[in-house]
Scaffold this motif. Sequence first.
Motif, PDB file in Angstrom:
ATOM      1  N   SER A   9       0.681  22.337  15.433  1.00 44.74           N
ATOM      2  CA  SER A   9       1.807  22.328  14.928  1.00 44.74           C
ATOM      3  C   SER A   9       2.633  23.269  14.410  1.00 44.74           C
ATOM      4  O   SER A   9       2.048  24.187  14.030  1.00 44.74           O
ATOM      5  N   GLY A  11       4.096  25.686  11.718  1.00 45.69           N
ATOM      6  CA  GLY A  11       3.644  26.239  10.519  1.00 45.69           C
ATOM      7  C   GLY A  11       3.369  27.464  10.596  1.00 45.69           C
ATOM      8  O   GLY A  11       2.762  27.847  11.654  1.00 45.69           O
ATOM      9  N   ILE A  12       3.144  28.321   9.597  1.00 46.21           N
ATOM     10  CA  ILE A  12       2.958  29.848   9.678  1.00 46.21           C
ATOM     11  C   ILE A  12       1.342  29.940  10.125  1.00 46.21           C
ATOM     12  O   ILE A  12       1.203  30.644  10.696  1.00 46.21           O
ATOM     13  N   THR A  36       3.393  21.612  19.603  1.00 45.62           N
ATOM     14  CA  THR A  36       4.718  21.086  19.321  1.00 45.62           C
ATOM     15  C   THR A  36       5.573  22.010  19.832  1.00 45.62           C
ATOM     16  O   THR A  36       5.527  22.986  19.742  1.00 45.62           O
ATOM     17  N   ASN A 103       4.989  17.266   8.743  1.00 47.95           N
ATOM     18  CA  ASN A 103       5.641  16.335   9.795  1.00 47.95           C
ATOM     19  C   ASN A 103       4.887  15.576  10.713  1.00 47.95           C
ATOM     20  O   ASN A 103       4.992  14.534  11.032  1.00 47.95           O
ATOM     21  N   MET A 134       0.129  23.776   4.601  1.00 52.10           N
ATOM     22  CA  MET A 134       1.531  23.735   4.281  1.00 52.10           C
ATOM     23  C   MET A 134       1.796  24.265   2.692  1.00 52.10           C
ATOM     24  O   MET A 134       0.772  24.432   2.185  1.00 52.10           O
ATOM     25  N   THR A 211      -0.129  27.020   1.664  1.00 48.07           N
ATOM     26  CA  THR A 211      -0.802  27.888   2.534  1.00 48.07           C
ATOM     27  C   THR A 211      -1.001  29.024   2.717  1.00 48.07           C
ATOM     28  O   THR A 211      -0.521  30.020   1.719  1.00 48.07           O
TER      29      THR A 211
HETATM   30  C1  LIG Z   1       9.150  29.617   7.975  1.00 46.76           C
HETATM   31  C2  LIG Z   1       8.655  28.131   7.794  1.00 46.76           C
HETATM   32  C3  LIG Z   1       7.516  27.895   7.558  1.00 46.76           C
HETATM   33  C4  LIG Z   1       7.008  26.679   7.767  1.00 46.76           C
HETATM   34  N1  LIG Z   1       5.721  26.393   7.366  1.00 46.76           N
HETATM   35  C5  LIG Z   1       5.160  25.200   7.275  1.00 46.76           C
HETATM   36  C6  LIG Z   1       3.760  24.678   7.154  1.00 46.76           C
HETATM   37  O1  LIG Z   1       3.156  25.603   6.736  1.00 46.76           O
HETATM   38  N2  LIG Z   1       3.535  23.804   7.133  1.00 46.76           N
HETATM   39  C7  LIG Z   1       4.335  22.596   7.063  1.00 46.76           C
HETATM   40  O2  LIG Z   1       4.059  21.353   7.225  1.00 46.76           O
HETATM   41  N3  LIG Z   1       5.642  22.861   7.486  1.00 46.76           N
HETATM   42  C8  LIG Z   1       6.020  24.172   7.564  1.00 46.76           C
HETATM   43  N4  LIG Z   1       7.363  24.423   7.950  1.00 46.76           N
HETATM   44  C9  LIG Z   1       8.249  23.246   8.252  1.00 46.76           C
HETATM   45  C10 LIG Z   1       7.950  22.698   9.879  1.00 46.76           C
HETATM   46  O3  LIG Z   1       8.121  23.630  10.563  1.00 46.76           O
HETATM   47  C11 LIG Z   1       8.983  21.495   9.947  1.00 46.76           C
HETATM   48  O4  LIG Z   1       8.541  20.443   9.184  1.00 46.76           O
HETATM   49  C12 LIG Z   1       8.566  21.347  11.564  1.00 46.76           C
HETATM   50  O5  LIG Z   1       9.638  19.973  11.615  1.00 46.76           O
HETATM   51  C13 LIG Z   1       7.494  20.724  11.967  1.00 46.76           C
HETATM   52  O6  LIG Z   1       7.451  20.378  13.226  1.00 46.76           O
HETATM   53  P1  LIG Z   1       6.095  19.749  14.071  1.00 46.76           P
HETATM   54  O7  LIG Z   1       5.275  18.954  13.221  1.00 46.76           O
HETATM   55  O8  LIG Z   1       6.637  18.840  15.085  1.00 46.76           O
HETATM   56  O9  LIG Z   1       5.341  21.187  14.388  1.00 46.76           O
HETATM   57  C14 LIG Z   1       7.806  25.727   8.059  1.00 46.76           C
HETATM   58  C15 LIG Z   1       9.102  25.990   8.402  1.00 46.76           C
HETATM   59  C16 LIG Z   1       9.687  27.283   8.450  1.00 46.76           C
HETATM   60  C17 LIG Z   1      11.203  27.508   8.854  1.00 46.76           C
END
Ligand SMILES: Cc1cc2nc3c(=O)[nH]c(=O)nc-3n(C[C@H](O)[C@H](O)[C@H](O)COP(=O)(O)O)c2cc1C
Length: 451
Positions: A9, A11-12, A36, A103, A134, A211
């Motif tokens: 999903s 995240g970095i 995702t 998420n 995260m 993270t």
């Molecule tokens: C630069 C950046 C880094 C992110 N890193 C994280 C992370 O490490 N963990 C996390 O839960 N969300 C992180 N997010 C937020 C998620 O990308 C965001 O909540 C997204 O909706 C997750 O979608 P998914 O769960 O469907 O993949 C980050 C967003 C950005 C822009």
Amino acid sequence: MARLLLGVSGGIAAYKSLEFARLATLAGHGVRVLMTDNARRFVGAASFEGIVGAPVLTSEYERDPMRGAFPGEEGERTSHDPIGHLELAANCDAFLVAPASANTIAKLAGGFADSMLTTSFLACTAPRLLAPAMNDRMYADAATQANLATLRERGVEVIEPEEGLLASRGERGRGRLPDPERLLARIEAVLSGGQAELPGVETAPVETEATLLDDDRGPAAIGKPLASAGTGPWSGLRVMVTAGGTREPIDAVRFIGNRSSGRMGMALAAAAQRRGAEVTVIAANVSLPEPAGVKRVDVETTAELAYETLERFETQHVLLMAAAPADFRTEPITGKIKRQDSLNLNLQPTEDILAQVAAMRSESQTVVGFAAEHGGDAVDRARGKLERKGADLIVLNDVSDPTIGFESDENAVTLIAATEEIEVPKAGKDAVAEAILDRVDRLRAGARTAK
Ligand SMILES: Cc1cc2nc3c(=O)[nH]c(=O)nc-3n(C[C@H](O)[C@H](O)[C@H](O)COP(=O)(O)O)c2cc1C
């Protein structure tokens, strides 16, 4: 060798999943990846596809060109086009979501099914593992903690994030995805039915954290291979070698021991290192230096050898037990026993390390035992040991020939596996080590095709 479904999903830490996919594939597992939409903003599907050799799926409406098969079993499912998310979930041996974003965790706890990842997760009855990653405040938030508690109650294993530097500049905290080696070791332990915690990975519930970047490598290392991984065909494999001979003290100066020098074990360690493996050698009274880059743990007695070997075994792919343990110990006497006409020692058997290892092993681990037998029916006795101890291979040294084996630079062995015996003629120990590792390669390839 297992069929692993890897959910990624957004995240970095998604970059670490690439390394996980690489290590799992190298270890012989068939890996399919579900990303995702947001995960694809962080890493490309093409990288995963290149590593695992199978298409990545994102939407539950996508057709799976492999019809639910895992790499290594193509061609077995050609009769119909199955419903992708049900088929992959049904066929996998374990499902790991790493990184699991806040998420995605919330969606999984809520039972949402709006993507290939979430739908498959819901449909999966195999062991399911989540590795949250995260920011520490996101992780500490009551919503995330409640969602994780809900998932745990439903039998999902949560691999707790670690503490360290976070992606957000200058921040430290809990939320870092554990290293890919640790994730793989954990999933392999779950597959083998092991419940023991992985050394160094915290699994107790925690309050906070965030993270992503490795303390010792920094952002510049993103996407690069791990420092510990070598290059070569065994890159990504962890190999442990026991070497030398154990000693059981009789008094302050005497011991029960044997003539094993550790040369064969060190030759095996060097050969595995040359093939790119991450190698640990447990050295029992070995005066030789270990090859550069090999981790060394020194021990003296059989109990110490057993402890250090079993402690690390869960995280290893290959164990080569070249050490000669003393088979008996006695209660040591304080000080030095005075010269006398006769002396009776009460000898007790030491630990049977090979049998203990065999009882703990998973299908993805390869265990090689060594047997030093004296002439006659040596092969029959070594084959008996193979069967009794549940090893994959026994390397038989016939110690009746004084020109080979102990303390010598040369050796000649017979490799005894379930279906065959191979004579490795007298040669330098380096060449013999290569022949043993070639046989291990074939065993591991056979285990993969048998799956
Ligand atoms: C630069 C950046 C880094 C992110 N890193 C994280 C992370 O490490 N963990 C996390 O839960 N969300 C992180 N997010 C937020 C998620 O990308 C965001 O909540 C997204 O909706 C997750 O979608 P998914 O769960 O469907 O993949 C980050 C967003 C950005 C822009």
